[in-house]
Design an enzyme around this catalytic site. Structure first.
Site, PDB file in Angstrom:
ATOM      1  N   ASP A 210      -5.032 -29.301  -6.720  1.00 44.57           N
ATOM      2  CA  ASP A 210      -5.118 -29.432  -5.270  1.00 44.57           C
ATOM      3  C   ASP A 210      -6.789 -29.193  -4.765  1.00 44.57           C
ATOM      4  O   ASP A 210      -7.325 -28.767  -5.368  1.00 44.57           O
ATOM      5  CB  ASP A 210      -4.317 -28.289  -4.610  1.00 44.57           C
ATOM      6  CG  ASP A 210      -3.977 -28.513  -3.276  1.00 44.57           C
ATOM      7  OD1 ASP A 210      -4.163 -29.478  -2.642  1.00 44.57           O
ATOM      8  OD2 ASP A 210      -3.571 -27.574  -2.615  1.00 44.57           O
TER       9      ASP A 210
ATOM     10  N   ASN B 136       4.029 -36.434  -0.620  1.00 44.02           N
ATOM     11  CA  ASN B 136       2.704 -36.822  -0.182  1.00 44.02           C
ATOM     12  C   ASN B 136       2.551 -38.225   0.731  1.00 44.02           C
ATOM     13  O   ASN B 136       1.569 -38.897   1.276  1.00 44.02           O
ATOM     14  CB  ASN B 136       1.866 -37.065  -1.377  1.00 44.02           C
ATOM     15  CG  ASN B 136       1.353 -35.819  -1.848  1.00 44.02           C
ATOM     16  OD1 ASN B 136       1.101 -35.537  -2.930  1.00 44.02           O
ATOM     17  ND2 ASN B 136       0.912 -34.935  -0.989  1.00 44.02           N
TER      18      ASN B 136
END
Ligand code: IPE
Ligand code: IPE
Ligand code: MG
Length: 241
Positions: free
Chosen positions: A26, A74
């Site tokens: 991330d 996502n």
């Protein structure tokens, strides 16, 4: 400079390394913002960190590495970012094949087929299959992956006769990670302290390590720090010492 990590290797107990490390990569977007570049530039830069971690994994003889590359959530990102991520994954994978083969690495995807073009899916699977003669480290790419969906898909595979004999130990055989050991260690970069739907079933007793470092800045030294921290943990599994 690049060799500096070697100095840290003696600090690791080679007999107590995790068998399986999962990584929530991330912070690519924030890294790009810091560098005044578009988000996709951050995703591209993150690919270099994967290479570093894989190389260290080979050097340490880790057995399984799982990289969270794209979640089932996502898809909610802007279309151009999603398209860019899919393109990047395909291109990087193709490019890495010779080196992966040289390092005896077995690459496979874990995740769902939904929303993916069949041609795209067939292509990336065919590319990954070029490593399936390899017998060394296993690299899972969690792509279009969601832990909740994985559990639901597993339940759908069950036959009525399987249900009666289901246990917490054998349910894992129906998951995308099948025969693999659960992750001993889950690393998350960029400071967020959550699983974001990553390996929900498998993470029951994983040690979790969060670093503030953004994924494109993650390197071998960062990985060694995570392993050092892992080795300092007391894993009790609900028991006493
Ligand atoms: C991780 O970086 C990569 C993916 C989720 C595909 P992000 O894109 O989430 O980066 P931040 O969290 O916006 O910084
Ligand atoms: C988790 O990162 C997914 C991947 C690394 C592929 P996100 O950036 O999507 O997670 P949230 O939105 O911060 O929970
Ligand atoms: Mg993020």
């Amino acid at each position: 400079m690049a060799k500096d990590y070697k100095k840290l290797l003696p600090s690791l107990d080679m007999s107590r390394l995790p068998r399986h490390v999962g990584i929530i990569m991330d912070g690519n977007g924030r890294w790009a913002k810091q560098h005044n570049r578009p988000r996709l530039y951050g995703h591209s830069a993150g690919a270099k960190s994967i290479r570093q971690v894989v190389e260290l994994g080979v050097e340490l003889k880790l057995q399984y590495l799982t990289f969270y590359a794209f979640s089932t959530e996502n898809w909610s990102r802007p279309e151009d970012e999603v398209r860019g991520l899919l393109k990047l994954l395909r291109e990087r994978l193709i490019k890495e094949i010779p080196e992966l083969n040289q390092q005896n690495i077995y690459v496979q995807f874990i995740g769902s087929e939904i929303h993916l073009e069949p041609e795209y899916l067939a292509e990336i699977r065919a590319v990954a299959a070029k490593t399936h003669q390899n017998t060394g480290m296993v690299v899972n790419i969690a792509f279009n992956y969601g832990g909740r969906l994985e559990i639901i898909e597993a339940i759908k595979k069950l036959k009525p006769e399987d249900i009666a004999s289901l246990t917490p130990d054998n349910f894992g055989h129906y998951l995308w990670t099948k025969e693999q050991p659960d992750p001993d260690l889950i690393i998350r970069s960029s400071g967020e302290k959550r699983l974001s739907n990553f390996l929900l079933w498998q993470a029951a007793y994983s040690e979790i390590y969060v670093t503030e470092t953004l994924w494109p800045d993650f390197d071998k030294i960062e990985m060694i720090k995570a392993l050092q921290e892992f080795q300092s943990r007391n894993r009790r599994y609900g028991g006493l010492n």
